[in-house]
Design a protein around this motif. Structure first.
Motif, PDB file in Angstrom:
ATOM      1  N   GLU A 112      -6.558 -21.835   4.338  1.00 60.44           N
ATOM      2  CA  GLU A 112      -5.170 -22.070   3.937  1.00 60.44           C
ATOM      3  C   GLU A 112      -4.859 -21.388   2.605  1.00 60.44           C
ATOM      4  OE1 GLU A 112      -2.032 -25.787   3.245  1.00 60.44           O
ATOM      5  OE2 GLU A 112      -4.137 -26.167   3.747  1.00 60.44           O
ATOM      6  N   ALA A 113      -5.830 -21.440   1.667  1.00 64.76           N
ATOM      7  CA  ALA A 113      -5.620 -20.794   0.368  1.00 64.76           C
ATOM      8  C   ALA A 113      -5.512 -19.275   0.523  1.00 64.76           C
ATOM      9  CB  ALA A 113      -6.770 -21.154  -0.575  1.00 64.76           C
ATOM     10  N   ALA A 114      -6.343 -18.709   1.397  1.00 60.30           N
ATOM     11  CA  ALA A 114      -6.287 -17.262   1.627  1.00 60.30           C
ATOM     12  C   ALA A 114      -4.954 -16.862   2.252  1.00 60.30           C
ATOM     13  CB  ALA A 114      -7.448 -16.839   2.519  1.00 60.30           C
ATOM     14  N   LEU A 115      -4.492 -17.640   3.226  1.00 60.87           N
ATOM     15  CA  LEU A 115      -3.201 -17.348   3.857  1.00 60.87           C
ATOM     16  C   LEU A 115      -2.058 -17.494   2.862  1.00 60.87           C
ATOM     17  CD1 LEU A 115      -3.581 -19.055   7.353  1.00 60.87           C
ATOM     18  CD2 LEU A 115      -3.221 -16.623   6.915  1.00 60.87           C
ATOM     19  N   GLN A 116      -2.160 -18.472   1.963  1.00 57.56           N
ATOM     20  CA  GLN A 116      -1.113 -18.670   0.958  1.00 57.56           C
ATOM     21  C   GLN A 116      -1.010 -17.443   0.052  1.00 57.56           C
ATOM     22  OE1 GLN A 116       0.883 -21.525   0.880  1.00 57.56           O
ATOM     23  NE2 GLN A 116       2.120 -20.247  -0.503  1.00 57.56           N
ATOM     24  N   ARG A 117      -2.166 -16.884  -0.325  1.00 53.04           N
ATOM     25  CA  ARG A 117      -2.156 -15.672  -1.159  1.00 53.04           C
ATOM     26  C   ARG A 117      -1.592 -14.485  -0.395  1.00 53.04           C
ATOM     27  NH1 ARG A 117      -7.756 -14.218  -3.767  1.00 53.04           N
ATOM     28  NH2 ARG A 117      -6.399 -12.590  -4.648  1.00 53.04           N
ATOM     29  N   LEU A 118      -1.908 -14.395   0.897  1.00 49.22           N
ATOM     30  CA  LEU A 118      -1.506 -13.232   1.684  1.00 49.22           C
ATOM     31  C   LEU A 118      -0.054 -13.284   2.116  1.00 49.22           C
ATOM     32  CD1 LEU A 118      -4.692 -13.011   3.910  1.00 49.22           C
ATOM     33  CD2 LEU A 118      -3.919 -11.232   2.336  1.00 49.22           C
TER      34      LEU A 118
ATOM     35  N   SER B  59      -0.516  -0.913  12.396  1.00 48.45           N
ATOM     36  CA  SER B  59      -0.321  -0.253  11.102  1.00 48.45           C
ATOM     37  C   SER B  59      -1.553  -0.365  10.213  1.00 48.45           C
ATOM     38  CB  SER B  59       0.898  -0.841  10.392  1.00 48.45           C
ATOM     39  OG  SER B  59       2.078  -0.616  11.138  1.00 48.45           O
ATOM     40  N   VAL B  60      -2.171  -1.549  10.154  1.00 48.84           N
ATOM     41  CA  VAL B  60      -3.357  -1.689   9.304  1.00 48.84           C
ATOM     42  C   VAL B  60      -4.602  -1.131   9.992  1.00 48.84           C
ATOM     43  CG1 VAL B  60      -2.402  -3.711   8.150  1.00 48.84           C
ATOM     44  CG2 VAL B  60      -3.923  -4.034  10.097  1.00 48.84           C
ATOM     45  N   GLY B  61      -4.585  -1.075  11.327  1.00 47.67           N
ATOM     46  CA  GLY B  61      -5.749  -0.582  12.049  1.00 47.67           C
ATOM     47  C   GLY B  61      -6.033   0.889  11.800  1.00 47.67           C
ATOM     48  N   VAL B  62      -5.011   1.670  11.459  1.00 49.51           N
ATOM     49  CA  VAL B  62      -5.211   3.111  11.290  1.00 49.51           C
ATOM     50  C   VAL B  62      -5.777   3.457   9.921  1.00 49.51           C
ATOM     51  CG1 VAL B  62      -3.348   3.619  12.886  1.00 49.51           C
ATOM     52  CG2 VAL B  62      -2.852   3.498  10.456  1.00 49.51           C
ATOM     53  N   PHE B  63      -5.893   2.490   9.007  1.00 49.20           N
ATOM     54  CA  PHE B  63      -6.438   2.807   7.690  1.00 49.20           C
ATOM     55  C   PHE B  63      -7.886   3.276   7.773  1.00 49.20           C
ATOM     56  CE2 PHE B  63      -2.704   0.674   6.067  1.00 49.20           C
ATOM     57  CZ  PHE B  63      -2.493   1.274   4.840  1.00 49.20           C
ATOM     58  N   THR B  64      -8.620   2.832   8.781  1.00 42.61           N
ATOM     59  CA  THR B  64      -9.995   3.303   8.950  1.00 42.61           C
ATOM     60  C   THR B  64     -10.022   4.807   9.190  1.00 42.61           C
ATOM     61  OG1 THR B  64     -10.527   1.181   9.980  1.00 42.61           O
ATOM     62  CG2 THR B  64     -12.144   2.936  10.209  1.00 42.61           C
ATOM     63  N   CYS B  65      -9.193   5.271  10.113  1.00 46.02           N
ATOM     64  CA  CYS B  65      -9.147   6.692  10.428  1.00 46.02           C
ATOM     65  C   CYS B  65      -8.616   7.500   9.248  1.00 46.02           C
ATOM     66  CB  CYS B  65      -8.276   6.910  11.664  1.00 46.02           C
ATOM     67  SG  CYS B  65      -8.355   8.590  12.336  1.00 46.02           S
ATOM     68  N   ILE B  66      -7.608   6.986   8.559  1.00 47.57           N
ATOM     69  CA  ILE B  66      -7.066   7.688   7.390  1.00 47.57           C
ATOM     70  C   ILE B  66      -8.136   7.837   6.318  1.00 47.57           C
ATOM     71  CG2 ILE B  66      -5.429   7.477   5.472  1.00 47.57           C
ATOM     72  CD1 ILE B  66      -3.466   6.189   7.426  1.00 47.57           C
TER      73      ILE B  66
ATOM     74  N   ILE C  67       9.905 -12.108  11.992  1.00 49.48           N
ATOM     75  CA  ILE C  67       9.472 -10.733  11.774  1.00 49.48           C
ATOM     76  C   ILE C  67       9.393 -10.417  10.288  1.00 49.48           C
ATOM     77  CG2 ILE C  67      10.143  -8.325  12.126  1.00 49.48           C
ATOM     78  CD1 ILE C  67      11.333  -9.149  14.800  1.00 49.48           C
ATOM     79  N   GLN C  68      10.376 -10.912   9.530  1.00 47.24           N
ATOM     80  CA  GLN C  68      10.368 -10.658   8.093  1.00 47.24           C
ATOM     81  C   GLN C  68       9.178 -11.340   7.434  1.00 47.24           C
ATOM     82  OE1 GLN C  68      13.989 -11.838   6.208  1.00 47.24           O
ATOM     83  NE2 GLN C  68      13.355 -11.160   4.174  1.00 47.24           N
ATOM     84  N   ASP C  69       8.902 -12.570   7.835  1.00 46.67           N
ATOM     85  CA  ASP C  69       7.760 -13.286   7.265  1.00 46.67           C
ATOM     86  C   ASP C  69       6.448 -12.604   7.594  1.00 46.67           C
ATOM     87  OD1 ASP C  69       9.094 -16.647   7.760  1.00 46.67           O
ATOM     88  OD2 ASP C  69       9.477 -15.138   6.224  1.00 46.67           O
ATOM     89  N   ALA C  70       6.385 -11.964   8.750  1.00 46.85           N
ATOM     90  CA  ALA C  70       5.136 -11.370   9.204  1.00 46.85           C
ATOM     91  C   ALA C  70       4.993  -9.919   8.771  1.00 46.85           C
ATOM     92  CB  ALA C  70       5.060 -11.455  10.729  1.00 46.85           C
ATOM     93  N   GLY C  71       5.796  -9.471   7.804  1.00 46.84           N
ATOM     94  CA  GLY C  71       5.738  -8.078   7.393  1.00 46.84           C
ATOM     95  C   GLY C  71       4.746  -7.844   6.266  1.00 46.84           C
ATOM     96  N   TRP C  72       4.896  -6.667   5.651  1.00 46.05           N
ATOM     97  CA  TRP C  72       4.022  -6.291   4.550  1.00 46.05           C
ATOM     98  C   TRP C  72       4.311  -7.145   3.312  1.00 46.05           C
ATOM     99  CZ3 TRP C  72      -0.043  -3.172   4.896  1.00 46.05           C
ATOM    100  CH2 TRP C  72      -0.122  -2.269   5.958  1.00 46.05           C
TER     101      TRP C  72
END
Length: 487
Positions: free
Chosen positions: A233-239, A163-170, A10-15
């Motif tokens: 893989e490079a994109a995931l490493q950055r994210l 959480s990220v899905g609501v940024f469109t509406c915001i 869960i911690q790894d998959a956070g913001w």
């Protein structure tokens, strides 16, 4: 040990800082301008109409009466929606061909071209530039509605999908409020500066364009559509920043690729039984979002408030207050969608919207018949209650539910089809609500109430719960089409 591993996961998959920056930047540079388009013509309508009348007389040698001017204005307003309908038809192709980020960059270019047309329409005395600017903005907005939710959801880990899905509406609600603020007569909504009011959103696009160019592309698109394993893989490493998490997601992508069909067109998706219900759910939720009455309130809020007996100046400030409340209510969505299931939020949202519209209709009716001052404020209370209900579920969930219901192959088609139904619903409201208002007066909102009730019943019967589930786990629940049992 299992609990420790789960906590670590869960911690790894956070913001992460980069993910948060991407969400904020993309929202400011893409969906805020979309909301700006929705709200920018409300306050300066009378000013722009006078300019149109002058141009028709001086440049086109045409004597126009009030009916001709209203017809022209209706076209100027609706050509943006027509552009949105056209853009939705090829949004899926753009998203697959150029990538999610690439599609957003193209949209930004179109938004800048649109702003240039707005900036020069008054100087060149050209109605055509004004209309072309609205049309180009509509195409860009449709591409954004297709690509932006997918981009953010495919960048984020599954635990943050809500959480990220609501940024469109915001972003949309923030853009509406920004338009209401900048088009005040004291700022840009006057005879001299209205072209700058129409084009002001370009500053946000320019501010975010360079960072957007440097952001990573969707790792899922790179891996599954383009076949660029190293780039993914490079994109995931950055994210993500942590190698264990990156390797785990790459393994998931490899498994998805081995079980994934080719990308679908709309006709192919409709021929597959297991995709029909997800597509129908996305289209109905997107259409219901627009037909629920939210756009009728913000398209015609000034006329509704003045009809309720408020002065024009007070109604303008009250309208700004409604936009502020709309934005504040949308900011609750990330917290709600991270903690609560989708189904109950949709049910509560639709029920509260239907109740508010019913009460508001009768309050308006008795206010007009009795001229009661107290009922003016009762109407405002029910408008606020409706906005709150809308932002609890129907507003944010409709934008991203397609990404949670469908796997990667069918996702762009679903998002594009949902966007098409959204624009069609928006166009229908824009064209039909004034007619309903002239015939039914305060009861013009009752068809919107019926849409909310229908959406509630359809969602209760067919919408599966997606919180904490992968699309591959949700898909079997909808595999039998309308004969499916999601509970």
């Amino acid at each position: 040990m299992g609990a420790i591993e789960q906590q670590t996961h869960i911690q790894d998959a956070g913001w992460t800082p980069l993910l948060l920056v991407i969400c904020v930047t993309v929202t400011i540079g893409t969906t805020v301008p979309v909301g700006y388009f929705f709200g920018v013509l409300n306050a300066p309508a009378a000013v722009i109409k006078r300019w149109c009348h002058e141009i028709l007389d001086s440049e086109y040698d045409t004597e126009s009466d009030a009916d001709d001017l209203n017809l022209l204005w209706s076209f100027i307003v609706s050509v943006y929606l027509i552009g949105g309908i056209c853009g939705s038809c090829f949004g899926a192709w753009f998203s697959n061909k150029f990538g999610r980020k690439g599609c957003l960059l193209i949209s930004c270019m179109l938004l800048l071209i649109s702003a240039l047309l707005f900036a020069f329409c008054r100087v060149t005395k050209s109605l055509e530039l004004l209309m072309l600017g609205r049309f180009a903005g509509g195409i860009a907005s449709a591409l954004i509605f297709t690509a932006q939710p997918m981009y953010l959801l495919e960048l984020a880990p599954n635990s943050l999908s809500g959480s990220v899905g609501v940024f469109t509406c915001i972003g949309v609600t923030g853009g509406i409020l920004l338009a209401q603020l900048l088009t005040l007569p004291e700022l840009l909504g006057n005879e001299q500066l209205w072209p700058h009011a129409l084009a002001a959103y370009a500053l946000l696009v320019l501010l975010c364009l360079l960072p957007l160019w440097r952001f990573p592309e969707s790792p899922r698109w790179l891996y599954l559509i383009k076949g660029d394993t190293a780039g993914s893989e490079a994109a995931l490493q950055r994210l993500r920043g942590k190698q264990a998490c990156v390797q785990q997601e790459l393994q998931q992508l490899q498994y998805t690729q081995s079980n994934m069909n080719k990308a679908h067109t709309l006709s192919q998706a409709l021929r597959e039984t297991q995709l029909r219900l997800p597509l129908l759910l996305v289209c109905i939720l997107q259409a219901s979002q627009q037909l629920s009455g939210i756009n009728a309130i913000f398209f015609y809020s000034l006329s509704i408030l003045t009809e309720a007996g408020f002065s024009a100046s007070f109604a303008t400030w009250l309208n700004l207050g409604l936009g502020s409340f709309n934005l504040c209510a949308s900011l609750l969505s990330p917290l709600l969608l991270h903690r609560f299931a989708r189904r109950p939020l949709i049910f509560i949202s639709c029920a509260l919207c239907a109740f508010s519209l019913l009460c508001m209709s009768f309050a308006l009716y008795f206010m007009l018949s009795t001229q009661s001052l107290a009922l003016r404020y009762v109407c405002i209370v029910f408008i606020l209650l409706f906005i709150l209900g809308f932002q609890l579920g129907l507003g944010p969930i409709a934008f991203f539910i397609g990404s949670e219901l469908l796997e990667d192959a069918g996702r762009p088609v679903a998002m594009s089809a949902g966007s098409l139904f959204s624009w069609l619903g928006n166009f229908l409201i824009g064209m039909c609500f004034p007619l309903l208002q002239s015939v039914w007066s305060s009861f013009a909102f009752l068809p919107c109430m019926c849409v909310c009730i229908f959406c509630l019943l359809f969602s209760w019967r067919y919408l599966p719960e997606t919180l904490g589930r992968e699309p591959k786990d949700v898909a079997p629940l909808m595999s039998k089409g309308l004969r499916s049992k999601v509970n």
